[in-house]
Design an enzyme around this catalytic site. Structure first.
Site, PDB file in Angstrom:
ATOM      1  N   VAL A  17      -0.007  -1.635   4.020  1.00  0.00           N
ATOM      2  CA  VAL A  17       0.969  -2.531   3.389  1.00  0.00           C
ATOM      3  C   VAL A  17       2.270  -1.774   3.081  1.00  0.00           C
ATOM      4  CG1 VAL A  17       1.382  -4.158   1.509  1.00  0.00           C
ATOM      5  CG2 VAL A  17      -0.950  -3.852   2.389  1.00  0.00           C
ATOM      6  N   LYS A 206     -11.006 -11.460  -6.982  1.00  0.00           N
ATOM      7  CA  LYS A 206      -9.973 -12.489  -6.821  1.00  0.00           C
ATOM      8  C   LYS A 206     -10.307 -13.727  -7.672  1.00  0.00           C
ATOM      9  CE  LYS A 206      -8.845 -10.634  -2.286  1.00  0.00           C
ATOM     10  NZ  LYS A 206      -9.228 -10.606  -0.866  1.00  0.00           N
TER      11      LYS A 206
HETATM   12  P1  NDP Z   1      -4.073   2.074   2.551  1.00  0.00           P
HETATM   13  O1  NDP Z   1      -5.347   2.787   2.283  1.00  0.00           O
HETATM   14  O2  NDP Z   1      -3.726   1.732   3.953  1.00  0.00           O
HETATM   15  O3  NDP Z   1      -2.860   2.955   1.964  1.00  0.00           O
HETATM   16  C1  NDP Z   1      -2.945   3.608   0.729  1.00  0.00           C
HETATM   17  C2  NDP Z   1      -1.726   4.496   0.591  1.00  0.00           C
HETATM   18  O4  NDP Z   1      -1.770   5.129  -0.688  1.00  0.00           O
HETATM   19  C3  NDP Z   1      -1.634   5.613   1.627  1.00  0.00           C
HETATM   20  O5  NDP Z   1      -0.325   5.740   2.091  1.00  0.00           O
HETATM   21  C4  NDP Z   1      -2.046   6.871   0.850  1.00  0.00           C
HETATM   22  O6  NDP Z   1      -1.397   8.051   1.280  1.00  0.00           O
HETATM   23  C5  NDP Z   1      -1.525   6.532  -0.527  1.00  0.00           C
HETATM   24  N1  NDP Z   1      -2.233   7.244  -1.574  1.00  0.00           N
HETATM   25  C6  NDP Z   1      -3.564   7.334  -1.791  1.00  0.00           C
HETATM   26  N2  NDP Z   1      -3.814   8.080  -2.878  1.00  0.00           N
HETATM   27  C7  NDP Z   1      -2.612   8.481  -3.341  1.00  0.00           C
HETATM   28  C8  NDP Z   1      -2.210   9.274  -4.437  1.00  0.00           C
HETATM   29  N3  NDP Z   1      -3.099   9.829  -5.277  1.00  0.00           N
HETATM   30  N4  NDP Z   1      -0.894   9.481  -4.633  1.00  0.00           N
HETATM   31  C9  NDP Z   1       0.018   8.942  -3.791  1.00  0.00           C
HETATM   32  N5  NDP Z   1      -0.306   8.164  -2.728  1.00  0.00           N
HETATM   33  C10 NDP Z   1      -1.613   7.948  -2.529  1.00  0.00           C
HETATM   34  O7  NDP Z   1      -4.066   0.795   1.622  1.00  0.00           O
HETATM   35  P2  NDP Z   1      -3.467  -0.652   1.946  1.00  0.00           P
HETATM   36  O8  NDP Z   1      -2.032  -0.528   2.297  1.00  0.00           O
HETATM   37  O9  NDP Z   1      -4.368  -1.386   2.862  1.00  0.00           O
HETATM   38  O10 NDP Z   1      -3.629  -1.384   0.527  1.00  0.00           O
HETATM   39  C11 NDP Z   1      -2.728  -1.137  -0.536  1.00  0.00           C
HETATM   40  C12 NDP Z   1      -3.021  -2.142  -1.646  1.00  0.00           C
HETATM   41  O11 NDP Z   1      -2.810  -3.461  -1.146  1.00  0.00           O
HETATM   42  C13 NDP Z   1      -4.464  -2.125  -2.159  1.00  0.00           C
HETATM   43  O12 NDP Z   1      -4.477  -2.376  -3.541  1.00  0.00           O
HETATM   44  C14 NDP Z   1      -5.120  -3.276  -1.413  1.00  0.00           C
HETATM   45  O13 NDP Z   1      -6.218  -3.844  -2.114  1.00  0.00           O
HETATM   46  C15 NDP Z   1      -3.963  -4.247  -1.370  1.00  0.00           C
HETATM   47  N6  NDP Z   1      -4.064  -5.242  -0.304  1.00  0.00           N
HETATM   48  C16 NDP Z   1      -4.172  -4.834   0.989  1.00  0.00           C
HETATM   49  C17 NDP Z   1      -4.245  -5.760   2.002  1.00  0.00           C
HETATM   50  C18 NDP Z   1      -4.338  -5.337   3.428  1.00  0.00           C
HETATM   51  O14 NDP Z   1      -4.355  -6.219   4.303  1.00  0.00           O
HETATM   52  N7  NDP Z   1      -4.358  -4.055   3.734  1.00  0.00           N
HETATM   53  C19 NDP Z   1      -4.239  -7.211   1.711  1.00  0.00           C
HETATM   54  C20 NDP Z   1      -4.046  -7.526   0.313  1.00  0.00           C
HETATM   55  C21 NDP Z   1      -3.981  -6.559  -0.656  1.00  0.00           C
HETATM   56  P3  NDP Z   1      -1.670   8.680   2.738  1.00  0.00           P
HETATM   57  O15 NDP Z   1      -1.099   7.682   3.710  1.00  0.00           O
HETATM   58  O16 NDP Z   1      -0.924   9.957   2.735  1.00  0.00           O
HETATM   59  O17 NDP Z   1      -3.142   8.811   2.864  1.00  0.00           O
HETATM   60  N1  HSE Z   2     -10.953  -7.080   2.716  1.00  0.00           N
HETATM   61  C1  HSE Z   2     -10.119  -8.165   2.322  1.00  0.00           C
HETATM   62  C2  HSE Z   2     -10.434  -9.387   3.207  1.00  0.00           C
HETATM   63  C3  HSE Z   2      -8.659  -7.765   2.452  1.00  0.00           C
HETATM   64  O1  HSE Z   2     -11.224  -9.295   4.153  1.00  0.00           O
HETATM   65  O2  HSE Z   2      -9.913 -10.451   2.934  1.00  0.00           O
HETATM   66  C4  HSE Z   2      -7.722  -8.612   1.656  1.00  0.00           C
HETATM   67  O3  HSE Z   2      -7.927  -8.512   0.287  1.00  0.00           O
END
Ligand code: NDP
Ligand code: HSE
Length: 439
Positions: A17, A206
């Site tokens: 994201v 959720k």
């Molecule tokens: P990812 O696992 O893809 O990305 C997480 C990011 O956080 C990475 O860039 C990682 O760094 C960074 N990170 C992890 N730990 C640390 C830390 N201690 N300090 C700084 N940076 C850190 O997650 P998503 O993008 O998939 O999800 C992000 C949020 O969005 C979550 O809360 C998820 O539930 C929510 N969400 C996601 C959806 C989706 O479709 N993916 C849909 C709806 C909600 P690095 O890249 O260096 O590892």
């Molecule tokens: N794992 C979740 C899903 C991602 O399948 O809908 C979005 O929250």
């Protein structure tokens, strides 16, 4: 014309994201600035590993592993790390320093929401979380703002894309749960560890968020009743299809009055039979939908992508624009309203309809015995469908399959009925108990 100073935006996380938030800001930053009336300056992006591959080009000088320092001096902090820690501590620090915060973190909002909202209110900041439920679909703002003058009675949500994909594949392609899960993993819908999806922890988080908002009541995650989809079989899906239903994992948030007349709230997640004529039955693949029943507005349905980097970034950027406008225009934040403070009622208080499938000995009087047992427990039978297989080669009669549909009954009465059914000789097994929702 932009007169306000540039707003300093700190991004925590550049994964699926976060990277798309950067890409969209690079592409549409000027347009967003003119909508806000102030420039949006991305001052830094905190990550775990600066050299990790990214799905967007992020200037190296913006990347840092020092999230705490990045927060200092930011007007708006976007948290896209996920999980509880360090996200919780970083958000608390951001709010304390006076920044507004945007997050997509359903796990954190569902478990620590009250503490974070209290801090935001105390310091006059705002916490936005549109992306935390159903990704790109606007549902938080409609519940919090658009429906603030109405009374929400019930929400039925398909809020987990992975499980909807699996159940849809079982229904439309006849796949087994295991094969459908493997396909979901291949296509990138399911995580390497899909437990949170298939055991419905994700949907329960959720549900807690939606119920809290809809009923102006804090609904702790521990009070959400949860059943995942792992016990759903191809035979159940096929039987549902024959009876005019489809099985969906539903997050249900409902105003309920229990047997003692206590008005309260129920939040629960389980696989349920949904009539094929209901709008939720038409939600296919990994799509999400939230069906809201409100006293004055009637039925409303919100549909779209519940996940995906760029789709979820849309909701995050909407929150960013709201936060930025508040900086420019001023005014207090909107506090979370928990003024109704309704009791959270246990699953036993809930009433719904059921389909119970039994394998019984095909003998005289069996139906009468079973009907009496339902009646003894105060559960009214609505429909009975019996099918009998061919006798075996030695002439032994085949057992009969009985599918019994009930009128509305309480979970407590139904559970007692099922226990009693399992204990009588004529019932070989209770093969399936499914709730019917949305009718
Ligand atoms: P990812 O696992 O893809 O990305 C997480 C990011 O956080 C990475 O860039 C990682 O760094 C960074 N990170 C992890 N730990 C640390 C830390 N201690 N300090 C700084 N940076 C850190 O997650 P998503 O993008 O998939 O999800 C992000 C949020 O969005 C979550 O809360 C998820 O539930 C929510 N969400 C996601 C959806 C989706 O479709 N993916 C849909 C709806 C909600 P690095 O890249 O260096 O590892
Ligand atoms: N794992 C979740 C899903 C991602 O399948 O809908 C979005 O929250």
């Amino acid at each position: 014309m932009i007169e306000y100073r540039n707003l300093r935006v700190a991004l925590l996380g550049a994964g699926s994201v976060g990277a798309q938030v950067v890409a969209q800001l690079q592409k549409h930053g000027d347009e967003l600035a003119s909508r806000v009336g102030a420039g949006l300056e991305l001052v830094g992006v905190a990550v775990r590993d600066i050299d990790a591959p990214r799905t967007a080009e992020i200037p190296r000088e913006l990347l840092t592993t020092d999230a705490e320092s990045l927060i200092l001096g930011a007007d708006i902090v976007i948290e896209l790390i996920g999980g509880i820690e360090p996200a919780r501590t970083l958000i608390m620090q951001a709010l304390t320093s006076g920044a507004d915060v945007v997050t997509a973190n359903k796990a954190l909002i569902a478990t620590h929401g009250p503490e974070l909202f209290a801090m935001a209110e105390q310091v006059g900041a705002q916490l936005y979380y549109e992306a935390a439920v159903a990704g790109a679909i606007p549902i938080i703002r409609p519940l919090r703002d658009s429906l603030a003058g109405d009374h929400v009675q019930r929400i039925l949500g398909i809020v987990n894309g992975t499980t909807n994909f699996i159940l849809d594949r079982m229904d439309t392609e006849g796949q087994s749960l295991e094969d459908a899960l493997a396909t979901a993993t291949e296509l990138g819908y399911a995580e390497a560890d899909p437990t949170a999806d298939i055991e419905a922890y994700d949907a329960a988080q959720k549900a807690a968020i939606l119920a809290s908002l809809a009923f102006h009541t804090t609904v702790p995650i521990e009070s959400v009743y949860r059943e995942g989809i792992t016990a759903i079989t191809a035979a159940q899906v096929e039987a549902a299809r024959s009876a005019g239903y489809v099985i969906k994992l539903l997050a249900i948030c409902e105003r309920v009055t229990d047997a003692e007349g206590i008005d309260g709230v129920s939040a629960r997640v389980y696989p349920a039979l949904v009539p094929r004529t209901h709008p939720l039955a038409a939600v296919h693949g990994a799509k999400n939908a939230v069906f809201v029943e409100a006293e004055a507005a009637g039925d409303l349905m919100f549909y779209g992508a519940g996940a995906g980097g760029i789709e979820t970034a849309s909701a995050v950027l909407g929150d960013l624009v709201s936060a930025a406008r508040r900086h420019v225009v001023g005014g207090p934040g909107v506090a979370e309203s928990t003024n109704s403070d309704l009791p959270i009622l246990p699953i036993g208080s809930v009433t719904t309809r059921y389909h119970i499938t039994l394998l019984v000995n095909d003998r005289t009087g069996v139906l009468a015995t079973i009907a009496a047992l339902f009646s003894d427990h105060g559960v009214s039978v609505e429909t009975v469908v019996q099918t009998v297989g061919a006798p075996s080669d030695d002439g032994t009669p085949a057992p009969a399959t009985l599918v019994i549909g009930t009128h509305e009954a309480s979970e407590a009465a139904l559970a007692a009925t099922v226990t009693a059914l399992s204990s009588i000789d004529t019932v070989r097994s209770v093969t399936s108990v499914l709730r019917v929702e949305g009718s």
